[in-house]
Design a protein around this motif. Sequence first.
Motif, short mmCIF file in Angstrom:
data_model
loop_
_atom_site.label_atom_id
_atom_site.label_comp_id
_atom_site.label_asym_id
_atom_site.label_seq_id
_atom_site.Cartn_x
_atom_site.Cartn_y
_atom_site.Cartn_z
N PRO A 18 -37.16 33.63 -43.08
CA PRO A 18 -37.69 32.38 -42.54
C PRO A 18 -38.24 32.45 -41.13
O PRO A 18 -38.98 31.56 -40.71
CB PRO A 18 -36.47 31.45 -42.59
CG PRO A 18 -35.30 32.37 -42.42
CD PRO A 18 -35.68 33.63 -43.14
N ALA A 19 -37.92 33.49 -40.37
CA ALA A 19 -38.35 33.52 -38.96
C ALA A 19 -38.68 34.95 -38.52
O ALA A 19 -38.35 35.36 -37.41
CB ALA A 19 -37.26 32.92 -38.07
N TYR A 69 -27.25 41.23 -31.99
CA TYR A 69 -28.00 40.17 -31.31
C TYR A 69 -28.80 39.39 -32.34
O TYR A 69 -29.27 39.94 -33.34
CB TYR A 69 -28.94 40.79 -30.27
CG TYR A 69 -29.65 39.78 -29.41
CD1 TYR A 69 -28.97 39.04 -28.45
CD2 TYR A 69 -31.02 39.56 -29.55
CE1 TYR A 69 -29.63 38.11 -27.66
CE2 TYR A 69 -31.69 38.64 -28.76
CZ TYR A 69 -30.99 37.92 -27.82
OH TYR A 69 -31.64 36.99 -27.05
N PHE A 70 -28.95 38.09 -32.09
CA PHE A 70 -29.72 37.21 -32.96
C PHE A 70 -30.75 36.45 -32.13
O PHE A 70 -30.53 36.17 -30.95
CB PHE A 70 -28.80 36.18 -33.65
CG PHE A 70 -27.70 36.79 -34.47
CD1 PHE A 70 -27.87 37.03 -35.82
CD2 PHE A 70 -26.48 37.12 -33.89
CE1 PHE A 70 -26.86 37.58 -36.58
CE2 PHE A 70 -25.46 37.68 -34.64
CZ PHE A 70 -25.65 37.91 -35.99
N THR A 71 -31.86 36.11 -32.74
CA THR A 71 -32.84 35.27 -32.07
C THR A 71 -32.24 33.91 -31.81
O THR A 71 -31.78 33.25 -32.75
CB THR A 71 -34.11 35.12 -32.93
OG1 THR A 71 -34.68 36.42 -33.13
CG2 THR A 71 -35.13 34.21 -32.26
N GLY A 77 -31.51 34.20 -40.79
CA GLY A 77 -31.48 33.81 -42.21
C GLY A 77 -31.70 34.99 -43.13
O GLY A 77 -32.46 34.90 -44.10
N ALA A 78 -31.01 36.10 -42.85
CA ALA A 78 -31.25 37.34 -43.60
C ALA A 78 -30.98 37.21 -45.09
O ALA A 78 -31.53 37.98 -45.89
CB ALA A 78 -30.40 38.46 -43.01
N VAL A 126 -25.91 41.97 -46.43
CA VAL A 126 -26.03 40.65 -47.06
C VAL A 126 -25.76 40.70 -48.55
O VAL A 126 -26.07 39.77 -49.29
CB VAL A 126 -27.42 40.02 -46.80
CG1 VAL A 126 -27.59 39.64 -45.34
CG2 VAL A 126 -28.55 40.95 -47.24
N GLY A 127 -25.19 41.80 -49.03
CA GLY A 127 -24.77 41.88 -50.43
C GLY A 127 -25.68 42.75 -51.28
O GLY A 127 -26.86 42.97 -50.96
#
Length: 205
Positions: A133-134, A91-93, A126-127, A157-158
């Motif tokens: 950022p949020a 899930y994402f905001t 924006g991980a 994310v690497g």
Amino acid sequence: GLGNENISGVYLDDSWQNRTQAIQPWQPKTGFCDHSPIGGATEEDYYCTADMGLTQADTTAIADRWYATTLQVMAAVLTAKGLAWPSLYFYFTPGREQCTSALRQACEQGTRSIMYRSAMMHEYTGAASYPLPAFEQDLAMFLLVRGPYAWLGYNWVGCSAQYEFRPQLKLDYGTPLATCTETHGGSNVFKREYSKATAQMDCNT
């Protein structure tokens, strides 16, 4: 494995695809094998299907059978009262345009919402960015919609990414006293009471 007293969990990763996938920022510029025109195995060399002489029919057959096998594995994991990565609901905001509709639906559905009923993995917005950022919006949304089994944080994310741990994650918010509600009809402001805090999201801002 999960039936053995010495094994407490399993991690299952990667898959087969039968069509090209979008290249993510952390991946090689040329992509992996699943970025080829006919798909392929994830996180393998881009040319793996060509090197093996596979056709579109081959990758489709392999992907179909991989999916069927995964369903059987997931059933066995659940029977053993375990949990595996593919079982999570990601899930994402939602963005500002979808904030009100998404929260209104989740709050109206209450314990029937998929976020509440699932083992939810709420990924940071924006991980790949540092700082996040949020984070405040992500934390508020997570506290508003989560069910009994839920996680907030990073997906992959690497290896070279900077990972951030905010002090708010150390706080004890207590246990939820009810599901989320809109403060009043048409306010576009949603809140949820916890035993030690109140979570709130104002979709007007």
